[in-house]
Write a protein that holds these residues in place. Structure first.
Motif, short mmCIF file in Angstrom:
data_model
loop_
_atom_site.label_atom_id
_atom_site.label_comp_id
_atom_site.label_asym_id
_atom_site.label_seq_id
_atom_site.Cartn_x
_atom_site.Cartn_y
_atom_site.Cartn_z
N VAL A 228 1.07 -1.09 -0.25
CA VAL A 228 0.22 -0.23 -0.23
C VAL A 228 1.04 1.11 0.11
N ALA A 229 0.30 2.13 -1.41
CA ALA A 229 1.37 3.27 -0.78
C ALA A 229 0.34 4.49 -1.89
N ASP A 230 0.89 5.40 -1.03
CA ASP A 230 0.25 6.80 -1.63
C ASP A 230 0.99 7.39 -2.98
N LEU A 231 0.07 6.75 -3.91
CA LEU A 231 0.81 6.90 -5.62
C LEU A 231 1.13 8.48 -5.88
N HIS A 232 0.46 9.34 -5.13
CA HIS A 232 -0.15 10.75 -5.33
C HIS A 232 1.07 12.15 -4.42
N GLU B 262 6.22 13.06 -1.34
CA GLU B 262 7.38 12.78 -0.42
C GLU B 262 8.00 11.58 -1.10
N LEU B 263 6.86 10.99 -1.96
CA LEU B 263 8.16 9.26 -2.07
C LEU B 263 9.19 9.37 -3.00
N PRO B 264 10.53 8.88 -1.68
CA PRO B 264 11.94 9.32 -2.93
C PRO B 264 11.87 8.38 -4.63
N ALA B 265 12.82 8.30 -4.63
CA ALA B 265 12.67 7.33 -5.59
C ALA B 265 13.07 7.12 -5.05
N GLU B 266 14.08 5.46 -4.76
CA GLU B 266 14.49 4.99 -3.86
C GLU B 266 12.81 4.12 -4.17
#
Length: 427
Positions: free
Chosen positions: A176-180, A183-187
């Protein structure tokens, strides 16, 4: 990293992919084939089958397939355990098949075998429920950015918050991830891409929140599974036709009940039999809703207000008809007129609509479908006693509109019957 993930999870993916098919085949052997074997034994191996044997196998197969399909469809919706629906679903499936046989005047089938299959279907369903309950909760890995952390304490899944972009050899039913999230890093983005290549489902936070709460957050509009804001026009037409037909066929039952209840209301207190009030319906248009009067005369002379628990305005008869929902019967007239549907968001008074339109710019989206006598918000949340409760109910209404379908309507009908029997949410 993607190669390792692929190796670890390829078999796991296949197990998940074919689990439903395996359940169906195993259940078919127990529910359909076993009763026939008990009755005819090795005779079933001698082809072709007799007409009685063939008709019995086909009838049990259809009934089992219908019940299996419906119970699995119900699992799509949040907070829905299959246990309360096992009895009505299996009973309805076998009654349907029996009705078809009677309608076709088909006499060549084994009633005893049909009964065995019917009983075994219950045994298998309840056994599957209680054994599977231990393993029913999905195991989810949470990417710790954005709104994903809102699911950390959900009771509907076993959630593990990841500390780094690695599953560390553990198996999960999904990520589960907030795809929008900005803050989501490239890694972590590379990690999610690797999970997808390894056939591990990656879910957007919004999708999971809606699925587990049965609510759509009202901070923005959200498209349905067809990528549109408009509900299915084809299903809307089918639903309208079926509801009108159903109300007309049931008129010999609900009309006398309505009149008898109205007479009791008149005998208990002064005032009219019906309570008529302006409400807001399809396309934001006003209409008059009809209800059996449950309150004292002139109960809203000081303006519109929410009904409270132990409301002094409600009469003794009013308490009973509210709890049993008998006060809603005249709304069948609204269904025939096209003002309302049997199932949909509850219609609100114009004063409340104007208030919420100021607070929620897209509140009027709620009027894209006909309001209903019962609905998702009523059976899940109950009665709205104040503005805060109403906001939660609006989130449930938006969920209904987004997932507008036959299966959700069937689920609401079953939950409504439970609501009537328990008095849940009545004021």
């Amino acid at each position: 990293m993607s190669v390792n993930l692929e190796r670890r999870h390829s078999r796991w993916y296949e197990v998940i992919l074919f689990s439903s098919l395996f359940q169906f085949i195993l259940g078919f052997a127990v529910v359909v084939l076993l009763p026939n074997w008990i009755r005819w034994g090795e005779l079933l191996l001698k082809l072709p089958l007799t007409e009685t044997e063939l008709n019995t196998v086909i009838a049990n197969s259809i009934a089992y397939a219908i019940s299996f399909f419906i119970l699995h469809k119900f699992k799509r919706f949040p907070g829905t355990r299959s246990l309360p629906f096992i009895i009505p679903t299996i009973l309805t499936s076998w009654l349907f098949v029996l009705s078809v046989l009677l309608f076709l005047r088909e006499e060549n089938y084994a009633r005893q075998v049909l009964s065995y299959a019917f009983i075994l279907a219950y045994v298998w369903a309840f056994l599957g429920y209680f054994l599977g309950r231990r393993y029913a909760q999905p195991k989810l890995a949470l990417v710790p950015y954005g709104r994903a952390l809102e699911l950390e304490d959900t009771p509907h899944a076993i959630v593990t918050v990841l500390n780094k972009a690695d599953l560390e050899g553990r198996r999960y039913d999904g990520i589960v991830a907030d795809l929008h999230s900005t803050e989501l890093p490239a890694e972590w983005e590379r990690f999610l891409a690797s999970c997808t290549l390894a056939r591990i489902p990656v879910y957007h936070t919004q999708q999971l929140i809606e699925s587990m709460t049965g609510r759509v957050k009202i901070d923005h509009l959200s498209e349905n599974i067809f990528g549109s804001l408009l509900p299915s026009g084809m299903y809307s037409g089918f639903k309208r036709f079926f509801e009108v037909l159903l109300v007309l066929l049931a008129a010999p039952v609900w009309v006398p009940i309505m009149l008898l209840t109205g007479i009791v209301i008149k005998l208990e207190s002064d005032g009219p039999m019906f309570f008529i009030q302006e409400r807001v319906g399809l396309r934001n248009k006003d209409f008059k809703v009809y209800k059996l009067r449950s309150m004292c005369k002139d109960s809203e002379k000081d303006g519109a207000q929410f009904a409270q628990a132990n409301d002094m305005r409600i009469t003794r008869v009013g308490h009973f008809i509210r709890k049993t929902r008998l006060d809603e019967i005249p709304q069948f007239i609204n269904v025939l007129k096209g003002d309302m549907s049997l199932i949909g968001p509850r219609p609100e008074q114009r004063a409340f609509v104007n208030q919420f339109e100021k607070e929620i710019p897209f509140y009027s989206y709620r009027h894209v479908v006909r309001p209903g006598i019962t609905g998702w918000a009523q059976v899940v949340h109950g009665y709205a006693a104040d503005a805060d409760d109403t906001q939660v109910k609006i989130e449930h209404d938006f969920y209904y509109i987004k997932h507008f379908s036959l299966w959700l309507d069937i689920l609401i009908v079953v939950k409504t019957i439970k609501t009537i029997l328990t008095g849940f949410g009545a004021r």
